[in-house]
Motif scaffolding. Structure first.
Motif, PDB file in Angstrom:
ATOM      1  N   SER A 126     -35.353  -5.838 -21.978  1.00 50.46           N
ATOM      2  CA  SER A 126     -36.625  -6.197 -21.008  1.00 50.46           C
ATOM      3  C   SER A 126     -36.118  -7.195 -19.587  1.00 50.46           C
ATOM      4  O   SER A 126     -35.273  -8.125 -20.103  1.00 50.46           O
ATOM      5  CB  SER A 126     -37.613  -6.951 -21.861  1.00 50.46           C
ATOM      6  N   GLN A 127     -36.884  -7.210 -18.678  1.00 53.41           N
ATOM      7  CA  GLN A 127     -36.717  -8.158 -17.786  1.00 53.41           C
ATOM      8  C   GLN A 127     -37.774  -9.139 -17.781  1.00 53.41           C
ATOM      9  O   GLN A 127     -38.992  -8.829 -17.922  1.00 53.41           O
ATOM     10  CB  GLN A 127     -36.937  -7.648 -16.575  1.00 53.41           C
ATOM     11  N   VAL A 128     -37.330 -10.432 -18.081  1.00 54.98           N
ATOM     12  CA  VAL A 128     -38.456 -11.527 -18.068  1.00 54.98           C
ATOM     13  C   VAL A 128     -37.994 -12.814 -17.061  1.00 54.98           C
ATOM     14  O   VAL A 128     -37.226 -13.103 -17.179  1.00 54.98           O
ATOM     15  CB  VAL A 128     -38.602 -12.001 -19.593  1.00 54.98           C
ATOM     16  N   THR A 129     -39.288 -12.915 -16.548  1.00 56.67           N
ATOM     17  CA  THR A 129     -39.254 -14.332 -15.693  1.00 56.67           C
ATOM     18  C   THR A 129     -40.094 -15.318 -16.329  1.00 56.67           C
ATOM     19  O   THR A 129     -41.033 -15.001 -16.822  1.00 56.67           O
ATOM     20  CB  THR A 129     -39.650 -14.296 -14.303  1.00 56.67           C
ATOM     21  N   THR A 130     -39.604 -16.790 -16.161  1.00 59.40           N
ATOM     22  CA  THR A 130     -40.450 -17.750 -16.980  1.00 59.40           C
ATOM     23  C   THR A 130     -41.107 -18.563 -15.915  1.00 59.40           C
ATOM     24  O   THR A 130     -40.272 -19.054 -14.941  1.00 59.40           O
ATOM     25  CB  THR A 130     -39.657 -18.310 -17.729  1.00 59.40           C
ATOM     26  N   ILE A 131     -42.390 -18.960 -15.882  1.00 59.90           N
ATOM     27  CA  ILE A 131     -42.997 -19.721 -15.216  1.00 59.90           C
ATOM     28  C   ILE A 131     -43.436 -21.096 -15.949  1.00 59.90           C
ATOM     29  O   ILE A 131     -44.073 -20.877 -16.675  1.00 59.90           O
ATOM     30  CB  ILE A 131     -44.401 -19.322 -14.521  1.00 59.90           C
ATOM     31  N   LEU A 132     -42.934 -22.090 -15.530  1.00 61.79           N
ATOM     32  CA  LEU A 132     -43.269 -23.449 -16.260  1.00 61.79           C
ATOM     33  C   LEU A 132     -44.436 -24.157 -15.477  1.00 61.79           C
ATOM     34  O   LEU A 132     -44.272 -24.370 -14.216  1.00 61.79           O
ATOM     35  CB  LEU A 132     -41.765 -24.331 -16.254  1.00 61.79           C
ATOM     36  N   VAL A 133     -45.374 -24.242 -16.282  1.00 60.14           N
ATOM     37  CA  VAL A 133     -46.718 -24.980 -15.565  1.00 60.14           C
ATOM     38  C   VAL A 133     -46.579 -26.647 -16.015  1.00 60.14           C
ATOM     39  O   VAL A 133     -46.089 -26.931 -17.083  1.00 60.14           O
ATOM     40  CB  VAL A 133     -47.982 -24.551 -16.290  1.00 60.14           C
ATOM     41  N   ASN A 134     -46.693 -27.338 -15.044  1.00 59.38           N
ATOM     42  CA  ASN A 134     -46.389 -29.038 -15.157  1.00 59.38           C
ATOM     43  C   ASN A 134     -47.285 -29.444 -14.090  1.00 59.38           C
ATOM     44  O   ASN A 134     -47.020 -30.290 -13.344  1.00 59.38           O
ATOM     45  CB  ASN A 134     -45.020 -29.180 -14.969  1.00 59.38           C
ATOM     46  N   ASP A 135     -48.740 -29.426 -14.466  1.00 59.87           N
ATOM     47  CA  ASP A 135     -49.758 -29.587 -13.462  1.00 59.87           C
ATOM     48  C   ASP A 135     -50.259 -31.159 -13.690  1.00 59.87           C
ATOM     49  O   ASP A 135     -51.059 -31.781 -12.711  1.00 59.87           O
ATOM     50  CB  ASP A 135     -51.033 -28.943 -13.397  1.00 59.87           C
ATOM     51  N   ASP A 136     -49.709 -31.618 -14.670  1.00 59.65           N
ATOM     52  CA  ASP A 136     -50.453 -33.063 -15.168  1.00 59.65           C
ATOM     53  C   ASP A 136     -49.771 -34.159 -14.332  1.00 59.65           C
ATOM     54  O   ASP A 136     -48.789 -34.657 -14.758  1.00 59.65           O
ATOM     55  CB  ASP A 136     -50.662 -33.341 -16.728  1.00 59.65           C
ATOM     56  N   VAL A 137     -50.434 -34.883 -13.587  1.00 61.54           N
ATOM     57  CA  VAL A 137     -49.930 -35.836 -12.669  1.00 61.54           C
ATOM     58  C   VAL A 137     -49.938 -37.319 -13.395  1.00 61.54           C
ATOM     59  O   VAL A 137     -49.250 -38.298 -12.970  1.00 61.54           O
ATOM     60  CB  VAL A 137     -50.551 -36.120 -11.311  1.00 61.54           C
ATOM     61  N   ALA A 138     -50.585 -37.267 -14.579  1.00 60.92           N
ATOM     62  CA  ALA A 138     -50.737 -38.618 -15.368  1.00 60.92           C
ATOM     63  C   ALA A 138     -49.462 -39.308 -15.613  1.00 60.92           C
ATOM     64  O   ALA A 138     -49.215 -40.581 -15.327  1.00 60.92           O
ATOM     65  CB  ALA A 138     -51.393 -38.487 -16.672  1.00 60.92           C
ATOM     66  N   VAL A 139     -48.410 -38.759 -15.994  1.00 58.69           N
ATOM     67  CA  VAL A 139     -47.218 -39.472 -16.525  1.00 58.69           C
ATOM     68  C   VAL A 139     -45.977 -38.466 -16.240  1.00 58.69           C
ATOM     69  O   VAL A 139     -46.056 -37.257 -16.496  1.00 58.69           O
ATOM     70  CB  VAL A 139     -47.009 -39.759 -18.117  1.00 58.69           C
ATOM     71  N   GLU A 140     -44.846 -38.967 -16.154  1.00 56.13           N
ATOM     72  CA  GLU A 140     -43.555 -38.269 -16.013  1.00 56.13           C
ATOM     73  C   GLU A 140     -42.905 -38.556 -17.526  1.00 56.13           C
ATOM     74  O   GLU A 140     -42.957 -39.631 -17.994  1.00 56.13           O
ATOM     75  CB  GLU A 140     -42.599 -38.801 -15.037  1.00 56.13           C
ATOM     76  N   ASP A 141     -42.574 -37.508 -18.150  1.00 55.84           N
ATOM     77  CA  ASP A 141     -41.976 -37.601 -19.643  1.00 55.84           C
ATOM     78  C   ASP A 141     -43.171 -38.210 -20.650  1.00 55.84           C
ATOM     79  O   ASP A 141     -43.930 -39.184 -20.142  1.00 55.84           O
ATOM     80  CB  ASP A 141     -40.709 -38.658 -19.729  1.00 55.84           C
ATOM     81  N   SER A 142     -43.136 -37.716 -21.694  1.00 53.81           N
ATOM     82  CA  SER A 142     -44.112 -38.406 -22.615  1.00 53.81           C
ATOM     83  C   SER A 142     -43.736 -37.846 -23.907  1.00 53.81           C
ATOM     84  O   SER A 142     -42.964 -36.937 -24.043  1.00 53.81           O
ATOM     85  CB  SER A 142     -45.629 -37.988 -22.269  1.00 53.81           C
ATOM     86  N   LEU A 143     -44.453 -38.312 -25.095  1.00 55.12           N
ATOM     87  CA  LEU A 143     -44.401 -37.523 -26.297  1.00 55.12           C
ATOM     88  C   LEU A 143     -44.279 -35.966 -25.904  1.00 55.12           C
ATOM     89  O   LEU A 143     -45.310 -35.442 -25.259  1.00 55.12           O
ATOM     90  CB  LEU A 143     -45.857 -37.831 -26.933  1.00 55.12           C
ATOM     91  N   TYR A 144     -43.643 -35.255 -26.387  1.00 53.60           N
ATOM     92  CA  TYR A 144     -43.384 -33.685 -26.433  1.00 53.60           C
ATOM     93  C   TYR A 144     -42.831 -33.233 -25.397  1.00 53.60           C
ATOM     94  O   TYR A 144     -42.664 -31.873 -25.199  1.00 53.60           O
ATOM     95  CB  TYR A 144     -44.719 -32.989 -26.732  1.00 53.60           C
ATOM     96  N   THR A 145     -42.605 -33.843 -24.224  1.00 55.79           N
ATOM     97  CA  THR A 145     -42.333 -33.567 -22.856  1.00 55.79           C
ATOM     98  C   THR A 145     -41.427 -34.256 -22.022  1.00 55.79           C
ATOM     99  O   THR A 145     -41.526 -35.400 -22.033  1.00 55.79           O
ATOM    100  CB  THR A 145     -43.696 -33.407 -21.934  1.00 55.79           C
ATOM    101  N   ALA A 146     -40.368 -33.550 -21.597  1.00 54.32           N
ATOM    102  CA  ALA A 146     -39.442 -34.212 -20.519  1.00 54.32           C
ATOM    103  C   ALA A 146     -40.421 -33.594 -19.124  1.00 54.32           C
ATOM    104  O   ALA A 146     -40.297 -32.231 -18.839  1.00 54.32           O
ATOM    105  CB  ALA A 146     -38.089 -33.698 -20.510  1.00 54.32           C
ATOM    106  N   GLY A 147     -40.379 -34.508 -18.232  1.00 55.54           N
ATOM    107  CA  GLY A 147     -41.231 -34.202 -16.951  1.00 55.54           C
ATOM    108  C   GLY A 147     -42.649 -33.977 -17.076  1.00 55.54           C
ATOM    109  O   GLY A 147     -43.138 -34.423 -18.354  1.00 55.54           O
ATOM    110  N   ARG A 148     -43.412 -33.482 -16.331  1.00 51.07           N
ATOM    111  CA  ARG A 148     -44.762 -33.482 -16.317  1.00 51.07           C
ATOM    112  C   ARG A 148     -45.462 -32.568 -17.392  1.00 51.07           C
ATOM    113  O   ARG A 148     -44.631 -31.398 -17.422  1.00 51.07           O
ATOM    114  CB  ARG A 148     -45.390 -33.322 -14.882  1.00 51.07           C
ATOM    115  N   ARG A 149     -46.441 -32.772 -17.934  1.00 47.53           N
ATOM    116  CA  ARG A 149     -47.132 -31.645 -18.925  1.00 47.53           C
ATOM    117  C   ARG A 149     -47.848 -30.656 -18.260  1.00 47.53           C
ATOM    118  O   ARG A 149     -48.296 -30.750 -17.142  1.00 47.53           O
ATOM    119  CB  ARG A 149     -48.090 -32.452 -19.849  1.00 47.53           C
ATOM    120  N   GLY A 150     -47.968 -29.381 -19.017  1.00 47.48           N
ATOM    121  CA  GLY A 150     -48.755 -28.394 -18.468  1.00 47.48           C
ATOM    122  C   GLY A 150     -50.125 -28.542 -18.997  1.00 47.48           C
ATOM    123  O   GLY A 150     -50.160 -28.472 -20.250  1.00 47.48           O
TER     124      GLY A 150
END
Lengths: 331, 331
Positions: A126-150
């Protein structure tokens, strides 16, 4: 803890069972492993769209499975990433020969487990592309996330990419337009109260009766700051300004304004926030040409809201307006 | 009290302002006096449909104004009947020469104020019939009501009568079919928590952490009894059995099953209740051929749910399925 559940260990599957019965015209609920697919199966030649993530954010994602949006959704346990063994059959089932786009909110567990699953299905051809959603401007890096949260912007990605796939766009084009939504959508949220994960049985955090948490995540992760509660106008400004600034919204921009409830806040209050946010956007010379108000990306019974702004262009507007038929969005 | 509001005295108008801006393609919000009408105005020759009642139950009623449902809605203050001076222009504006059906939930204030308004518009030459909705089987007579209360079943009346009017039925026929829905729809609700009226600022009643109130009204009026919280299965049975018994549901009956949230309960829990209720109906040999699950007739941020069952016949099923385009129902 009082919740309309029986054994907390069965909360997700009991809910999905009811969901599947209520919407048998739209979805099929699979239980071993757990995932949700379109009732009609994949559409030959159409690019497949799959998303997933922890449960507790309903109607995200299963509520968006249907015509013109997702082909499959993979719910994990509450606030817990789905596992690769769940994601693999969802991806394979959504592949009708034109490839699949995986829409993943940026949480470390989701990202890793989708990566593993994608490798496995690619190995099967199968051919698969991945789109990462990271729309939350509140914080860079946080519990559970490197970078902005989706967070709530995911709805915009799923709706617009779904419409592109439904009109026959190929894998590259659907991936491109999904990426364009991610590049142009930003969100920030507020919590008035905490929510309680069923199998934990106590609120995820403490918030005094006279304070709100600005920049909260959809799992109750800490935000930017706690401030005294001062009413809708000030809260709306503290959410809208960072969103608009991050998007560099300018006089003449045309946007979709999406006020999302966290689950326990009445619709009437979401419309108050919508009115205030719209006033602030108009002060900036921004036109709101599309709107969405309601509980779409929730945090169980948390009281609070988030504001999402998507900068529109003609194509994004057309794809937003295209017909959709799912349990939670229908037009 | 933390709510996404500013001055509690402006809660209803602030919310309606946002609602009108978000749904300008569907509705017009009038402010002096306050009522909501269809954006396009009345449809020549179509029977008009008007409803109204206290605010705090959103999306009821304004969320159901649009194509195939209501022509106007009249929101009172929170949990307070609208006044005749609000109802009169809504009725007059909905009259396109074919008469108007007023759909009134059975609360003493609503009934009296609609009666007064109807007399006034009849004096101006409009023909108006009134349909009283009294679907709540929990109690006969209660705070605010003589006879049974009108609750979530109102959505079924508004949808089906709206479809009858939209297909061109005359005043007599729309009134008849609305009455047929009232005769065949029953509801019962449960509260897990109380809600807080904005201008009061404290919860409407006290409910211990380990008890629920079975048979609650949508203003937090007392129900049948308080019982220890024992989970979704038992609560569902205590709501569904009185509804099914009152309807004298029998083997072979075909129904619409509507699980309604009171505002603060997550959608995921409503689907658990839906699944349990469906199982109980199937035990009785009853077929569930139509479903609705969501927050449609709420009590501010109250946690809880109600179960509504409507016995269907071919015509009611056809009218339920007919297209509808409103802020809160759309298919």
């Amino acid at each position: 803890m009082k919740k309309l559940l029986d054994d907390p260990a069965d909360a997700v599957t009991d809910s999905l069972t009811g969901f599947g019965l209520a919407h048998a015209d739209l979805v099929r609920v699979h239980t071993e492993p757990v995932y949700v697919s379109r009732a009609g199966g994949p559409v030959a030649g159409k690019v497949g769209l799959v998303s997933g993530g922890g449960s507790g954010h309903e109607p995200l994602h299963a509520g968006f499975v249907g015509d013109g949006m997702l082909d499959a959704a993979v719910p994990g346990a509450v606030f817990t990433s789905p596992t690769p063994d769940q994601i693999v059959p969802a991806l394979l089932g959504a592949d009708a020969g034109a490839g699949v786009v995986a829409i993943v909110k940026n949480y470390t567990g989701d990202v890793l487990n989708f990566e593993t699953a994608v490798e496995l299905v690619e190995a099967e051809g199968s051919q698969v592309t991945t789109i990462l959603v990271n729309d939350d401007v509140a914080v860079e890096d946080s519990l559970y996330t490197a970078g902005r949260r989706g967070v709530a912007g995911t709805v915009c990605v799923e709706k617009i990419a779904g419409a592109a796939a439904a009109r026959g766009d190929g894998l590259g084009a659907v991936t491109e337009v999904a990426g364009r939504v991610v590049a142009n959508v930003r969100t920030m949220g507020v919590a008035l109260t905490a929510s309680t994960v069923p199998h934990v049985g106590r609120p995820s955090f403490d918030l005094p009766d006279d304070e709100v948490e600005i920049g909260i995540g959809i799992h109750g992760e800490p935000g930017r700051r706690r401030v005294p509660f001062t009413g809708a106008a000030e809260i709306t400004r503290s959410l809208l300004d960072p969103v608009a600034d991050d998007l560099r919204l300018a006089d003449g921009d045309d946007v979709l304004l999406f006020v999302n409830g966290m689950g326990g806040t009445p619709l009437s209050e979401l419309y108050v926030v919508y009115g205030r946010a719209r006033g602030l956007l108009e002060e900036r010379g921004v036109t709101v040409s599309r709107s969405l108000v309601g509980n779409y990306v929730t945090s169980l019974e948390m009281q609070g809201a988030s504001i999402t702004v998507l900068r529109l262009d003609d194509e994004l507007r057309t794809l937003w307006d295209a017909p959709v038929r799912t349990a939670a969005l229908h037009w």
